[in-house]
Motif scaffolding. Structure first.
Motif: not given
Length: 231
Positions: A150-166
């Motif tokens: 991923w490369v973020e093209l816009t600025d959204n510092p309060d947003s985030y990607m959630i990642l979870m293992d199994n």
């Protein structure tokens, strides 16, 4: 929280354990955060792309820059009998030369290249789209495991990607949650066939990001290490 994936979720059927060669750098957590992008894609480029109404991870539209056959198509490469590798540039790539040059500069075999436009969604709405990706359908066992960057093209510092293992049942394990912040220029590589993922996007404007499928191997490994200060 009113929703959580169960054993009937389509992601559970996607293979986790295969013989494919993988990257050691992703073995622990399934994600590596890179240094911020050394380039900036002008807004005039990513806004001018031809977007398609394709839903994944929320209210989304995608602009395909590289596809299985060079046509503007958001479907998986398996619909054309291919693994998500050996992509061909589309007409959109001519509109965004900074993205094309960036992906070519990695040097690794790439598959789908596209920008995503994601409308705002809170955490509860996002969790409804939590999923894993089917990146390696038709991928020969002796060829590199396909991951995504991923490369973020816009600025959204309060947003985030959630990642979870199994967990032991192949469902997302909340105790393993990692949050990757989405400020402009943020970059990361994720084994999205392994990790459940979705984006919580706060704010009132769409978020735009570049997503690229890459084949694991020495070239991608070298590139990751060269673009990670902590490596």
């Amino acid at each position: 929280m009113s929703f959580w994936p169960n054993s009937e979720h389509w992601s559970v059927k996607i293979p986790l354990d295969t013989p494919h060669p993988r990257l050691d750098v992703l073995a622990d957590t399934g994600v590596v955060v890179l240094d911020d992008a050394p380039f900036e894609c002008p807004e005039s480029e990513y806004l001018a792309l031809e977007y398609m109404d394709w839903k994944s991870g929320g209210d989304t539209n995608f602009a395909p820059l590289a596809t299985a056959d060079g046509e503007l198509d958001c479907r998986g490469f398996w619909d054309k009998g291919k693994t998500d590798k050996d992509a061909m540039w589309t007409s959109n790539a001519d509109v965004a030369p900074s993205i094309r040059d960036y992906v070519d500069g990695v040097g690794a075999n790439f598959g789908r290249v596209r920008t995503i436009k994601l409308e705002p969604q809170d955490r509860e709405a996002a969790i409804r789209s939590l999923h894993r990706d089917d990146n390696n359908r038709f991928n020969p066992d002796d060829e590199g495991w396909v991951v995504r960057s991923w490369v973020e093209l816009t600025d959204n510092p309060d947003s985030y990607m959630i990642l979870m293992d199994n967990d032991e049942n192949g469902l997302p394990d909340a105790s393993t949650e990692i949050r990757v912040p989405l400020h402009k220029g943020a970059r990361f590589v994720v084994d999205t066939q392994r990790l459940w993922h979705v984006v919580v996007h706060h704010g009132s404007e769409p978020r735009y990001a570049l997503i690229t499928s890459f084949e694991s191997g020495p070239v991608l490994d070298d590139w990751i290490r060269a673009n990670t200060s902590a490596a």
